[in-house]
Scaffold this motif. Sequence first.
Motif, PDB file in Angstrom:
ATOM      1  N   ALA A 103       0.841  -1.207   0.000  1.00 15.69           N
ATOM      2  CA  ALA A 103       0.000   0.000   0.000  1.00 15.69           C
ATOM      3  C   ALA A 103       0.877   1.259   0.000  1.00 15.69           C
ATOM      4  CB  ALA A 103      -0.887  -0.007   1.233  1.00 15.69           C
ATOM      5  N   TYR A 104       0.286   2.374  -0.342  1.00 20.11           N
ATOM      6  CA  TYR A 104       0.913   3.700  -0.278  1.00 20.11           C
ATOM      7  C   TYR A 104       2.346   3.698  -0.830  1.00 20.11           C
ATOM      8  CZ  TYR A 104      -3.052   4.076   2.883  1.00 20.11           C
ATOM      9  OH  TYR A 104      -4.292   4.004   3.427  1.00 20.11           O
ATOM     10  N   PHE A 105       3.323   3.536   0.080  1.00 21.55           N
ATOM     11  CA  PHE A 105       4.746   3.559  -0.307  1.00 21.55           C
ATOM     12  C   PHE A 105       5.486   2.725   0.740  1.00 21.55           C
ATOM     13  CE2 PHE A 105       3.493   7.276   2.184  1.00 21.55           C
ATOM     14  CZ  PHE A 105       4.316   7.152   3.297  1.00 21.55           C
ATOM     15  N   PRO A 106       6.704   2.263   0.409  1.00 17.33           N
ATOM     16  CA  PRO A 106       7.447   1.541   1.436  1.00 17.33           C
ATOM     17  C   PRO A 106       7.879   2.502   2.542  1.00 17.33           C
ATOM     18  CG  PRO A 106       8.546   1.404  -0.722  1.00 17.33           C
ATOM     19  CD  PRO A 106       7.424   2.359  -0.869  1.00 17.33           C
ATOM     20  N   SER A 107       7.658   2.115   3.767  1.00 19.64           N
ATOM     21  CA  SER A 107       8.124   2.919   4.892  1.00 19.64           C
ATOM     22  C   SER A 107       8.896   1.976   5.795  1.00 19.64           C
ATOM     23  CB  SER A 107       6.939   3.541   5.626  1.00 19.64           C
ATOM     24  OG  SER A 107       7.388   4.345   6.686  1.00 19.64           O
ATOM     25  N   ASN A 108      10.086   1.637   5.326  1.00 29.96           N
ATOM     26  CA  ASN A 108      10.869   0.619   6.015  1.00 29.96           C
ATOM     27  C   ASN A 108      11.523   1.188   7.267  1.00 29.96           C
ATOM     28  OD1 ASN A 108      10.516  -1.563   4.151  1.00 29.96           O
ATOM     29  ND2 ASN A 108      11.764  -0.406   2.705  1.00 29.96           N
ATOM     30  N   THR A 109      11.399   0.445   8.339  1.00 29.94           N
ATOM     31  CA  THR A 109      12.085   0.824   9.568  1.00 29.94           C
ATOM     32  C   THR A 109      13.033  -0.308   9.894  1.00 29.94           C
ATOM     33  OG1 THR A 109      10.090   1.996  10.248  1.00 29.94           O
ATOM     34  CG2 THR A 109      11.738   1.601  11.944  1.00 29.94           C
ATOM     35  N   ASP A 110      14.224  -0.218   9.313  1.00 32.88           N
ATOM     36  CA  ASP A 110      15.207  -1.265   9.563  1.00 32.88           C
ATOM     37  C   ASP A 110      15.498  -1.305  11.066  1.00 32.88           C
ATOM     38  OD1 ASP A 110      17.245  -3.071   8.053  1.00 32.88           O
ATOM     39  OD2 ASP A 110      18.358  -2.110   9.691  1.00 32.88           O
ATOM     40  N   GLY A 164      14.984   2.877   4.369  1.00 32.45           N
ATOM     41  CA  GLY A 164      15.011   2.013   5.549  1.00 32.45           C
ATOM     42  C   GLY A 164      15.273   2.700   6.874  1.00 32.45           C
ATOM     43  N   ALA A 165      15.476   4.016   6.884  1.00 28.64           N
ATOM     44  CA  ALA A 165      15.640   4.714   8.164  1.00 28.64           C
ATOM     45  C   ALA A 165      14.244   4.967   8.727  1.00 28.64           C
ATOM     46  CB  ALA A 165      16.364   6.037   7.957  1.00 28.64           C
ATOM     47  N   GLY A 166      14.004   4.517   9.931  1.00 34.24           N
ATOM     48  CA  GLY A 166      12.648   4.638  10.488  1.00 34.24           C
ATOM     49  C   GLY A 166      12.156   6.076  10.484  1.00 34.24           C
ATOM     50  N   PHE A 167      10.840   6.222  10.319  1.00 34.63           N
ATOM     51  CA  PHE A 167      10.226   7.541  10.349  1.00 34.63           C
ATOM     52  C   PHE A 167      10.574   8.213  11.684  1.00 34.63           C
ATOM     53  CE2 PHE A 167       6.806  10.590  10.768  1.00 34.63           C
ATOM     54  CZ  PHE A 167       6.754  11.098   9.493  1.00 34.63           C
ATOM     55  N   ASP A 168      10.974   9.489  11.759  1.00 34.94           N
ATOM     56  CA  ASP A 168      10.953  10.426  10.673  1.00 34.94           C
ATOM     57  C   ASP A 168      12.362  10.894  10.354  1.00 34.94           C
ATOM     58  OD1 ASP A 168      11.305  11.627  13.081  1.00 34.94           O
ATOM     59  OD2 ASP A 168       9.847  13.202  12.827  1.00 34.94           O
ATOM     60  N   TRP A 200      23.035   6.867  10.276  1.00 34.56           N
ATOM     61  CA  TRP A 200      24.387   6.384  10.573  1.00 34.56           C
ATOM     62  C   TRP A 200      24.354   4.879  10.846  1.00 34.56           C
ATOM     63  CZ3 TRP A 200      27.397   6.578  15.687  1.00 34.56           C
ATOM     64  CH2 TRP A 200      28.774   6.512  15.465  1.00 34.56           C
ATOM     65  N   PHE A 201      23.433   4.458  11.697  1.00 39.69           N
ATOM     66  CA  PHE A 201      23.302   3.027  12.022  1.00 39.69           C
ATOM     67  C   PHE A 201      22.938   2.239  10.758  1.00 39.69           C
ATOM     68  CE2 PHE A 201      22.602   2.213  16.819  1.00 39.69           C
ATOM     69  CZ  PHE A 201      23.400   3.265  17.204  1.00 39.69           C
ATOM     70  N   LEU A 202      21.953   2.754  10.013  1.00 36.31           N
ATOM     71  CA  LEU A 202      21.457   2.022   8.835  1.00 36.31           C
ATOM     72  C   LEU A 202      22.570   1.809   7.813  1.00 36.31           C
ATOM     73  CD1 LEU A 202      18.903   0.985   7.136  1.00 36.31           C
ATOM     74  CD2 LEU A 202      18.975   3.254   6.080  1.00 36.31           C
ATOM     75  N   ILE A 203      23.277   2.890   7.492  1.00 41.10           N
ATOM     76  CA  ILE A 203      24.285   2.796   6.422  1.00 41.10           C
ATOM     77  C   ILE A 203      25.442   1.901   6.871  1.00 41.10           C
ATOM     78  CG2 ILE A 203      25.900   4.096   4.966  1.00 41.10           C
ATOM     79  CD1 ILE A 203      23.924   6.492   5.144  1.00 41.10           C
ATOM     80  N   ILE A 250       5.778  -1.799  -4.358  1.00 44.55           N
ATOM     81  CA  ILE A 250       6.693  -2.850  -3.882  1.00 44.55           C
ATOM     82  C   ILE A 250       7.866  -2.187  -3.166  1.00 44.55           C
ATOM     83  CG2 ILE A 250       8.271  -4.672  -4.705  1.00 44.55           C
ATOM     84  CD1 ILE A 250       6.260  -4.946  -7.116  1.00 44.55           C
ATOM     85  N   GLY A 251       8.383  -2.828  -2.124  1.00 44.30           N
ATOM     86  CA  GLY A 251       9.589  -2.236  -1.530  1.00 44.30           C
ATOM     87  C   GLY A 251       9.702  -2.367  -0.032  1.00 44.30           C
ATOM     88  N   ALA A 252       8.743  -3.051   0.615  1.00 44.08           N
ATOM     89  CA  ALA A 252       8.987  -3.364   2.028  1.00 44.08           C
ATOM     90  C   ALA A 252      10.229  -4.251   2.065  1.00 44.08           C
ATOM     91  CB  ALA A 252       7.788  -4.082   2.627  1.00 44.08           C
ATOM     92  N   ALA A 253      11.071  -4.026   3.072  1.00 44.51           N
ATOM     93  CA  ALA A 253      12.353  -4.749   3.104  1.00 44.51           C
ATOM     94  C   ALA A 253      12.142  -6.262   3.126  1.00 44.51           C
ATOM     95  CB  ALA A 253      13.168  -4.305   4.306  1.00 44.51           C
ATOM     96  N   ALA A 254      11.030  -6.708   3.713  1.00 43.84           N
ATOM     97  CA  ALA A 254      10.794  -8.154   3.835  1.00 43.84           C
ATOM     98  C   ALA A 254      10.191  -8.761   2.571  1.00 43.84           C
ATOM     99  CB  ALA A 254       9.866  -8.412   5.020  1.00 43.84           C
TER     100      ALA A 254
END
Length: 476
Positions: free
Chosen positions: A78-85, A298-302, A353-356, A449-453
């Motif tokens: 739905a909508y857009f991927p909002s990945n929170t790694d 993949g950086a959690g909102f916001d 920083w953590f994500l990258i 498409i684009g949820a990390a899972a």
Amino acid sequence: MDPADFRRVGHILVDWIADYRERIDSLPVQSRVQPGEIAALLPPHPPVQAEGLDAIASDLERIVLPGIAHWNHPGWFAYFPSNTDLSSVLADLVSSGLGAQGMSWQTSPAATEVEEVVMEWLRHMLGLPEAFTGVIHDSASTATLCALICARERATGLCQNHGGLQAEESPLVVYASDQAHSSVAKAALLAGFGADHLRLVETDDEHALRLDLLEAALAEDIAAGRRPCVVVAAIGTTATTALDPLAGIAELADRYGLWLHVDAAMAGAAMICPEHRWMWEGIESADSLVLNPHKWLGAGFDLSAYFVRDTEHLVRVMSTNPSYLRTAQDGAVRNLRDWGIPLGRRFRALKLWFLIREQGVEGLQRRIRRDIANAAWLRGQVDAAPDWERRAPAPLQTVCVRHVPPGSHDDEAALTEHNLSVAARVNAGGEHCVSSAVLKGSQIIRISIGAAATEQRHVKGVWQALLAAAKAGRHR
Ligand code: PLP
């Protein structure tokens, strides 16, 4: 809460979050609660006596979880991927644990300097020229508002320091396409341009802004004594990820002296893969650019990344300098409160920083490429399927479709009802969630498409679900 209790309950909650992510695909993607259902589970008044947090995990499970739409579910389309790694979840915890306030360099030097460095990392990852400097905002909406305010102030020689827009002789005009995100219109209104001075230029068959109509609108406004001020180009519109012709828009912006702001909130993440950068050819001419690492990256909102060319102008427009905020280092450091609207700033840079560091640039690129390949697969299926139409080019990860049962081509009302019911049937299944939109009068179903899972098997799953729902709809 003392540190010992924090440690104890914190371990329970970290376990709970890890368990949640491990079992996420067993939960219905969309919440099934009715309005008011969650609120009814909460007491109307706060506890007078301290309760402690020992019951919190079971309350989260019982009260909160049923009211959550699972954006990190592999069936999230739905909508857009909002990945929170999960790396960025830890970063958020650290940010809160430190309780850092980054309004000035002095109020937490690391908050400023980590942000400076990770925004440079991101600039490199995106292939942006050195002329751009990045700063973190909460959302693309705020970044676009900043851009429009800066455009207004450049065009008027800092009118805010005098009579504001109210003292200007001729009205200033904002241009974007009719597919621009609603945050553009909102920013135009909030920045004082007024709805009468917002031109939403028609788009072509691929839903991209038409340059000929933009130029005609500019000429018409000038002839009527109005002043073209700013144009917003979308690289990846919200409904269909359409790509406005940036190089052509940049040429017009240059010719007419417009501020060029680029909204690449969702699609910008794809530019970490060099093979996609043709999509924003001309980006080097932009005055400002926004993209949201809190969407696909993949950086959690916001966490929204705002890149600007003229940082001195930004600071001139945004800075206030009350005596109680002055420090000995002013002049030698960045005080990021002067780079945006709010005074207080969370230490958001930790999330990036953590994500990258955790994923590496290659890991992030691999995921973006996987998603684009999965969308290409779906595009092929839709194109080959009888009675299905693809309503937009789908250069990235969003495929916009509609099902047209034989004989229903001309019945727009029936097609609307049918496609809404197809989407509703898919979503009611609980394994997938798609969203709907109206694209130039036609009801469409968007598969984002684009949820990390999300792996290819999940994309195949949502396509099968759509086929089955369309078939069930026809036999009703
Ligand atoms: N611009 C585009 C193209 C979007 O798709 C979105 C969100 O979907 C936004 C802006 C708004 O983003 P935010 O929620 O960060 O304000």
